[in-house]
Write a protein that holds these residues in place. Structure first.
Motif, PDB file in Angstrom:
ATOM      1  N   GLY A 127       0.807  -1.216   0.000  1.00 16.21           N
ATOM      2  CA  GLY A 127       0.000   0.000   0.000  1.00 16.21           C
ATOM      3  C   GLY A 127       0.830   1.251   0.000  1.00 16.21           C
ATOM      4  N   GLY A 128       2.098   1.117   0.350  1.00 18.45           N
ATOM      5  CA  GLY A 128       2.980   2.273   0.385  1.00 18.45           C
ATOM      6  C   GLY A 128       3.119   2.886  -0.999  1.00 18.45           C
ATOM      7  N   GLY A 129       3.242   4.193  -1.060  1.00 16.79           N
ATOM      8  CA  GLY A 129       3.283   4.871  -2.349  1.00 16.79           C
ATOM      9  C   GLY A 129       4.614   4.751  -3.068  1.00 16.79           C
ATOM     10  N   TRP A 130       4.524   4.749  -4.397  1.00 12.93           N
ATOM     11  CA  TRP A 130       5.699   4.841  -5.261  1.00 12.93           C
ATOM     12  C   TRP A 130       5.688   6.237  -5.880  1.00 12.93           C
ATOM     13  CZ3 TRP A 130       7.163   0.005  -8.554  1.00 12.93           C
ATOM     14  CH2 TRP A 130       7.121  -1.142  -7.747  1.00 12.93           C
ATOM     15  N   PHE A 131       6.860   6.858  -5.938  1.00 15.28           N
ATOM     16  CA  PHE A 131       6.943   8.225  -6.436  1.00 15.28           C
ATOM     17  C   PHE A 131       7.979   8.371  -7.539  1.00 15.28           C
ATOM     18  CE2 PHE A 131       5.628   8.111  -2.068  1.00 15.28           C
ATOM     19  CZ  PHE A 131       4.441   8.818  -2.097  1.00 15.28           C
ATOM     20  N   ARG A 132       7.753   9.373  -8.362  1.00 14.56           N
ATOM     21  CA  ARG A 132       8.724   9.729  -9.391  1.00 14.56           C
ATOM     22  C   ARG A 132       8.760  11.240  -9.499  1.00 14.56           C
ATOM     23  NH1 ARG A 132       7.466  10.791 -15.201  1.00 14.56           N
ATOM     24  NH2 ARG A 132       5.235  11.268 -15.376  1.00 14.56           N
ATOM     25  N   GLU A 133       9.880  11.747 -10.016  1.00 11.82           N
ATOM     26  CA  GLU A 133      10.003  13.192 -10.222  1.00 11.82           C
ATOM     27  C   GLU A 133       9.204  13.593 -11.449  1.00 11.82           C
ATOM     28  OE1 GLU A 133      13.945  14.741 -10.259  1.00 11.82           O
ATOM     29  OE2 GLU A 133      14.633  13.424  -8.652  1.00 11.82           O
ATOM     30  N   ILE A 134       8.436  14.681 -11.326  1.00 12.22           N
ATOM     31  CA  ILE A 134       7.651  15.139 -12.467  1.00 12.22           C
ATOM     32  C   ILE A 134       8.181  16.458 -13.032  1.00 12.22           C
ATOM     33  CG2 ILE A 134       5.530  13.913 -11.956  1.00 12.22           C
ATOM     34  CD1 ILE A 134       4.550  16.354 -10.433  1.00 12.22           C
ATOM     35  N   SER A 135       8.643  17.369 -12.181  1.00 14.37           N
ATOM     36  CA  SER A 135       9.211  18.633 -12.661  1.00 14.37           C
ATOM     37  C   SER A 135       9.878  19.356 -11.506  1.00 14.37           C
ATOM     38  CB  SER A 135       8.122  19.529 -13.267  1.00 14.37           C
ATOM     39  OG  SER A 135       7.159  19.879 -12.298  1.00 14.37           O
ATOM     40  N   ASN A 136      10.996  20.002 -11.803  1.00 15.47           N
ATOM     41  CA  ASN A 136      11.701  20.814 -10.802  1.00 15.47           C
ATOM     42  C   ASN A 136      11.943  20.059  -9.494  1.00 15.47           C
ATOM     43  OD1 ASN A 136      11.661  23.048 -12.583  1.00 15.47           O
ATOM     44  ND2 ASN A 136       9.581  23.553 -11.900  1.00 15.47           N
ATOM     45  N   GLY A 137      12.198  18.760  -9.611  1.00 14.07           N
ATOM     46  CA  GLY A 137      12.483  17.982  -8.409  1.00 14.07           C
ATOM     47  C   GLY A 137      11.255  17.618  -7.599  1.00 14.07           C
ATOM     48  N   LYS A 138      10.055  18.004  -8.062  1.00 17.74           N
ATOM     49  CA  LYS A 138       8.836  17.679  -7.326  1.00 17.74           C
ATOM     50  C   LYS A 138       8.445  16.227  -7.588  1.00 17.74           C
ATOM     51  CE  LYS A 138       7.005  22.386  -7.333  1.00 17.74           C
ATOM     52  NZ  LYS A 138       5.860  23.257  -7.731  1.00 17.74           N
ATOM     53  N   LEU A 139       7.821  15.638  -6.575  1.00 16.68           N
ATOM     54  CA  LEU A 139       7.434  14.239  -6.677  1.00 16.68           C
ATOM     55  C   LEU A 139       5.929  14.079  -6.832  1.00 16.68           C
ATOM     56  CD1 LEU A 139       9.623  12.592  -3.888  1.00 16.68           C
ATOM     57  CD2 LEU A 139      10.169  12.972  -6.290  1.00 16.68           C
ATOM     58  N   ALA A 140       5.535  12.979  -7.444  1.00 18.95           N
ATOM     59  CA  ALA A 140       4.127  12.617  -7.552  1.00 18.95           C
ATOM     60  C   ALA A 140       4.001  11.122  -7.323  1.00 18.95           C
ATOM     61  CB  ALA A 140       3.584  12.989  -8.933  1.00 18.95           C
ATOM     62  N   LEU A 141       2.878  10.715  -6.746  1.00 18.01           N
ATOM     63  CA  LEU A 141       2.621   9.295  -6.537  1.00 18.01           C
ATOM     64  C   LEU A 141       2.219   8.682  -7.872  1.00 18.01           C
ATOM     65  CD1 LEU A 141       0.780   7.632  -3.606  1.00 18.01           C
ATOM     66  CD2 LEU A 141       0.093   7.054  -5.941  1.00 18.01           C
ATOM     67  N   VAL A 142       2.883   7.585  -8.243  1.00 17.56           N
ATOM     68  CA  VAL A 142       2.640   6.972  -9.544  1.00 17.56           C
ATOM     69  C   VAL A 142       2.217   5.509  -9.431  1.00 17.56           C
ATOM     70  CG1 VAL A 142       5.015   6.203  -9.909  1.00 17.56           C
ATOM     71  CG2 VAL A 142       3.596   6.821 -11.878  1.00 17.56           C
ATOM     72  N   SER A 143       2.305   4.928  -8.233  1.00 17.31           N
ATOM     73  CA  SER A 143       1.885   3.544  -8.012  1.00 17.31           C
ATOM     74  C   SER A 143       1.887   3.272  -6.513  1.00 17.31           C
ATOM     75  CB  SER A 143       2.824   2.564  -8.738  1.00 17.31           C
ATOM     76  OG  SER A 143       2.352   1.230  -8.625  1.00 17.31           O
ATOM     77  N   ASN A 144       1.645   2.029  -6.145  1.00 15.61           N
ATOM     78  CA  ASN A 144       1.716   1.603  -4.743  1.00 15.61           C
ATOM     79  C   ASN A 144       2.171   0.160  -4.685  1.00 15.61           C
ATOM     80  OD1 ASN A 144      -1.530   1.595  -5.497  1.00 15.61           O
ATOM     81  ND2 ASN A 144      -0.886  -0.299  -4.483  1.00 15.61           N
TER      82      ASN A 144
END
Length: 400
Positions: A348-365
């Motif tokens: 259930g823990g989130g997976w993250f990736r960088e989207i822009s300017n070093g900011k992260l977004a959740l992309v999976s779990n």
């Protein structure tokens, strides 16, 4: 890859964000469960157009229970322990999770430990479609403390199953319709519903920044409540997951788990009252529903609270790796897979990736890992079906 990994880790720290991984764990036997979803029974990429009728009022819990012959007061006094088939609600519209104040004491939280591995990859051995070579294991690293400074959106999820108390991980995510005041938590479907063979789990709570100072199990014996749960507990008053997870429509294993659609969104409220979850925690992550191809992503990071050996469930860990593809069946989307040694409990823990300017977004779990060992984790792609589930939660319950 060398330049991306440090950047991803640094970004998560600077913005107090989180990455997750691995499956649930139960304090008694096996809470592995493939949980089901509630709100909108709508699928991810490969279909799932079914729509479940949603209650208009989150306060109608008593009425929903009464429809099934369940008295709320008796429920709170212990009737919730009755897991008979006619008492175990499984349909999306029947989700009910009445607050039982002080049920999740620090002592009871500790009892949800040393569970059996709740994720397995039995189906992966006969996978069809496109699967990349198994990744090399990436050793999970401890997150820095206090967690509220470095990974505030990450937390533990506690819940009850027929086999006993169980744990998963979750992430506070942004609600675009309620900026700055989100009450939404992203996790795995199997952390809230057993799936094809069962129904909704009970007494589901989210505890952000659990064990904030990273105390050892021995130190936790004398820890103060504010050290165990610095922001308190947030009860799920509504949960939504994919229809594929509930029905097991793409299952390739005997247990009936549609892991390609193993995601869920919880709407929560503070047990003791107070501000929204995002205001309380001070951070939340956006969700990326673009389903980027693994080859287009240099790194994904997973955060969570692994509990099965050699971990103990009280410390937050993370892994960062370049994602690959895992296909369980040619009739469903491929899953993301990364090298990671986290075990059950990180589900259930989130997976993250960088989207822009070093900011992260959740992309999976985190959804599944290899049976009998720990070397990789896999999570679902979040496409149109996942976005529909999320949007329904935001539109219908976000401002509650």
């Amino acid at each position: 890859m060398r330049s991306i990994r440090p950047a991803l880790a640094a970004a998560s720290l600077a913005v107090a964000l989180v990455l997750t991984a691995t499956a649930c764990e139960s304090g008694d036997k096996k809470a592995d469960a493939k949980p089901t979803n509630s709100a909108a029974q709508e699928g991810d990429q490969a279909g799932g157009e079914g729509g479940a009728e949603l209650p208009e009022d989150l306060d109608a819990i008593a009425d929903r229970l009464k429809e099934h012959g369940i008295d709320v007061d008796k429920w709170k006094d212990g009737e919730w322990k009755n897991w008979d088939k006619d008492k175990w609600l499984r349909e999306a519209k029947d989700f009910a999770n009445p607050v039982i104040e002080d049920l999740w004491s620090p002592e009871r939280m500790k009892s949800a430990k040393d569970p059996s591995q709740t994720i397995s990859a039995k189906a992966a051995s006969g996978s069809e479609g496109v699967t990349d070579p198994e990744p090399r294991p990436v050793r999970a690293q401890k997150e820095r403390t206090p967690y509220h400074n470095y990974a505030a959106p990450v937390g533990k999820i506690f819940f009850d199953t027929p086999e006993g108390t169980a744990v998963c991980s979750g992430t506070v995510v942004k609600d675009p319709r309620n900026p700055g005041k989100s009450n939404l938590v992203w996790t795995a479907g199997h952390c809230v519903h057993q799936g094809k063979k069962g129904g909704w789990y009970r007494n589901i709570v989210f505890t952000p920044a659990y064990n904030d100072k990273g105390k050892s199990p021995a130190q936790m014996q004398n820890a103060q409540p504010q050290e165990v749960a610095p922001y308190g507990n947030f009860w799920a008053d509504w949960v939504s997951t994919s229809g594929e997870w509930i029905d097991g429509t793409t299952a390739t294993d005997p247990e009936g788990g549609s892991y390609e659609y193993d995601y869920a969104v919880m709407h929560v409220k503070p047990e003791k009252g107070g501000k929204s979850l995002e205001e309380t925690v001070g951070a939340a992550l956006p969700v990326d529903f673009s389903s980027p191809a693994p080859k287009s992503v240099d790194a994904m990071g997973a955060w969570g609270y692994p509990q099965a050996e050699p971990f103990n469930g009280v410390l937050m860990h993370k892994c960062v790796d370049r994602p690959g593809r895992l296909s369980l069946t040619s009739s469903a989307p491929t899953m993301y897979r990364i090298g990671c040694t986290m075990t059950a409990g990180s589900s259930g823990g989130g997976w993250f990736r960088e989207i822009s300017n070093g900011k992260l977004a959740l992309v999976s779990n985190t959804s599944i890992g290899p049976a009998g060992s720990a070397g990789w984790l896999a999570g679902p792609q979040l496409g149109d079906g996942a976005k529909r589930v999320f949007d329904t939660m935001s539109e219908k319950y976000g401002n509650k």
